[in-house]
Design a protein around this motif. Structure first.
Motif, short mmCIF file in Angstrom:
data_model
loop_
_atom_site.label_atom_id
_atom_site.label_comp_id
_atom_site.label_asym_id
_atom_site.label_seq_id
_atom_site.Cartn_x
_atom_site.Cartn_y
_atom_site.Cartn_z
N SER A 298 -1.60 -8.54 -7.11
CA SER A 298 -2.90 -8.15 -8.37
C SER A 298 -3.12 -6.64 -7.99
CB SER A 298 -3.10 -9.10 -8.54
OG SER A 298 -3.18 -10.23 -9.44
N ALA A 299 -3.61 -6.45 -7.35
CA ALA A 299 -4.40 -5.21 -6.64
C ALA A 299 -3.13 -3.62 -7.07
CB ALA A 299 -5.44 -5.09 -5.62
N ALA A 300 -2.10 -4.20 -6.01
CA ALA A 300 -1.19 -3.25 -5.90
C ALA A 300 0.24 -3.20 -7.08
CB ALA A 300 -0.31 -3.50 -5.16
N ILE A 301 0.02 -3.83 -8.43
CA ILE A 301 0.20 -3.73 -9.57
C ILE A 301 -0.46 -3.30 -10.56
CG2 ILE A 301 1.67 -5.46 -11.75
CD1 ILE A 301 2.22 -7.60 -10.00
N ALA A 302 -1.89 -3.31 -9.99
CA ALA A 302 -2.51 -3.21 -10.66
C ALA A 302 -2.98 -1.25 -10.64
CB ALA A 302 -4.45 -3.46 -10.53
N ARG A 303 -2.32 -0.92 -9.58
CA ARG A 303 -2.45 0.72 -9.45
C ARG A 303 -1.87 1.25 -10.47
NH1 ARG A 303 -0.03 1.30 -4.39
NH2 ARG A 303 -0.07 2.87 -3.99
N MET B 180 0.32 -0.97 -0.04
CA MET B 180 -0.18 0.35 0.14
C MET B 180 1.08 1.24 0.14
SD MET B 180 -3.01 -0.74 2.92
CE MET B 180 -3.82 0.92 2.57
N ARG B 181 1.98 1.06 0.73
CA ARG B 181 3.06 2.66 1.17
C ARG B 181 4.03 2.49 -0.10
NH1 ARG B 181 4.51 1.00 7.02
NH2 ARG B 181 2.52 2.14 7.49
N ALA B 182 4.48 1.45 -1.37
CA ALA B 182 4.61 2.13 -2.43
C ALA B 182 3.93 2.78 -3.89
CB ALA B 182 4.75 0.20 -3.67
N GLN B 183 5.27 3.33 -3.67
CA GLN B 183 4.60 4.81 -4.75
C GLN B 183 4.94 4.84 -6.05
OE1 GLN B 183 2.93 7.48 -3.40
NE2 GLN B 183 2.22 6.12 -1.63
N SER B 184 5.23 3.31 -7.02
CA SER B 184 5.89 2.91 -8.39
C SER B 184 5.63 1.41 -8.13
CB SER B 184 7.22 3.61 -8.27
OG SER B 184 7.85 2.64 -7.72
N LEU B 185 5.25 0.80 -9.81
CA LEU B 185 5.33 -0.24 -9.92
C LEU B 185 6.34 -1.28 -8.92
CD1 LEU B 185 4.00 -2.81 -10.72
CD2 LEU B 185 4.58 -1.69 -13.31
N ALA B 186 8.00 -0.35 -9.33
CA ALA B 186 8.78 -0.73 -9.08
C ALA B 186 8.92 -0.71 -7.48
CB ALA B 186 10.30 0.04 -10.28
N ALA B 187 8.73 0.29 -6.73
CA ALA B 187 8.55 -0.49 -5.08
C ALA B 187 7.54 -1.38 -5.10
CB ALA B 187 7.99 1.04 -4.94
N VAL B 188 6.54 -1.42 -5.29
CA VAL B 188 5.43 -2.41 -5.25
C VAL B 188 6.38 -3.63 -5.07
CG1 VAL B 188 3.76 -3.77 -6.08
CG2 VAL B 188 3.17 -1.39 -6.31
N LEU B 189 6.87 -4.30 -6.35
CA LEU B 189 7.46 -5.64 -6.86
C LEU B 189 9.14 -5.25 -5.31
CD1 LEU B 189 8.02 -5.50 -10.52
CD2 LEU B 189 6.39 -6.62 -9.21
N GLU B 190 9.65 -4.38 -5.25
CA GLU B 190 10.47 -4.75 -4.24
C GLU B 190 9.59 -5.02 -3.24
OE1 GLU B 190 14.36 -2.00 -2.66
OE2 GLU B 190 13.15 -1.00 -3.58
N SER B 191 9.26 -4.18 -2.86
CA SER B 191 8.67 -4.63 -1.54
C SER B 191 8.21 -5.51 -1.21
CB SER B 191 7.21 -4.01 -1.14
OG SER B 191 6.52 -3.60 0.11
N LEU B 192 7.13 -6.41 -2.30
CA LEU B 192 7.05 -7.53 -2.83
C LEU B 192 8.19 -8.49 -2.14
CD1 LEU B 192 4.16 -9.64 -3.00
CD2 LEU B 192 4.86 -9.63 -5.29
N TYR B 193 8.63 -8.94 -3.01
CA TYR B 193 10.58 -9.50 -2.59
C TYR B 193 10.73 -9.84 -1.77
CZ TYR B 193 9.84 -9.29 -8.03
OH TYR B 193 9.44 -10.15 -9.39
N LEU B 194 11.13 -7.89 -0.72
CA LEU B 194 11.86 -8.28 0.16
C LEU B 194 10.96 -8.99 1.32
CD1 LEU B 194 13.13 -4.48 0.52
CD2 LEU B 194 14.26 -6.60 0.51
#
Length: 210
Positions: free
Chosen positions: A203-208, A82-96
């Motif tokens: 999916s929801a996070a990436i869709a943003r 939810m806090r991620a501000q970009s797709l790259a940040a979403v993926l980084e947060s998911l992997y971490l």
């Protein structure tokens, strides 16, 4: 004098009327074969039942603790997405989160709905797309197509279990794959509730941003 054989009900009633006789009746010990009284045998049965109930209670407590732990990890993962501000940040947060909190050694993700310059948008073959499209829920087990194994580089040949989680949300279509060298980490009979939730959250996070 009557020679009729007494019925089971008559025997039970007789013993009820003469309880002192029970102390004089011996039965075989269930383990040693030695003779013991019915009273001792009943005590042993009660102890066995108590032990079984105690073991079941321990299992329930263990399952509850494990579910609480997973629930807390899912909560932290959700906050990170939810806090991620970009797709790259979403993926980084998911992997971490998957690596640090869930201790999943290998994670790969591909998105084929849309285009981007991130590795996750690399071309995906039709067989893998069809495989993901046919998944009604996450699939766990020891098999994965060679293309998916290739997503993990040199480690792909050493992986022994996989969890394939489809990604679907509005304009998002893809596949999240978690893998391990441990054949027992992702097994076919394991529950997929949390994997389903993980796929929906990702999916929801990436869709943003996709």
């Amino acid at each position: 004098m009557s020679t009729d054989t007494p019925t089971q009900e008559q025997i039970v009633q007789y013993l009820r009327d003469n309880p002192e006789l029970l102390a004089q009746i011996n039965v075989p010990h269930p383990y040693s074969g030695q003779a013991i009284s019915i009273g001792e045998r009943q005590v042993m049965l009660l102890r066995d039942r108590a032990r079984n109930l105690e073991n079941k209670l321990k299992e329930f407590i263990q399952f509850a603790e494990e579910n609480d732990s997973i629930g807390e990890k899912m909560h932290h993962l959700s906050l990170g997405l939810m806090r991620a501000q970009s797709l790259a940040a979403v993926l980084e947060s998911l992997y971490l989160s998957l690596g640090d909190q869930f201790a999943i050694p290998h994670v790969a993700l591909r998105i084929w709905s849309g285009a981007g310059d991130l590795p996750e948008f690399a071309p995906v073959g039709t067989p893998v797309r069809e495989l993901a499209g046919g998944l009604g829920q996450p699939q766990c087990g020891g098999d994965a197509p060679e293309e998916i194994r290739a997503w993990f580089g040199e480690a792909g040949g050493h992986l022994r279990s996989f969890a394939l989680t489809p990604l679907r949300d509005r304009n998002v279509e893809g596949l999240l794959v978690m893998a391990s060298e441990d054949a027992a980490r992702f097994y076919p009979e394991m529950g997929t509730l949390y994997l389903n939730w993980l796929g929906e959250l990702a999916s929801a996070a990436i869709a943003r941003f996709a």
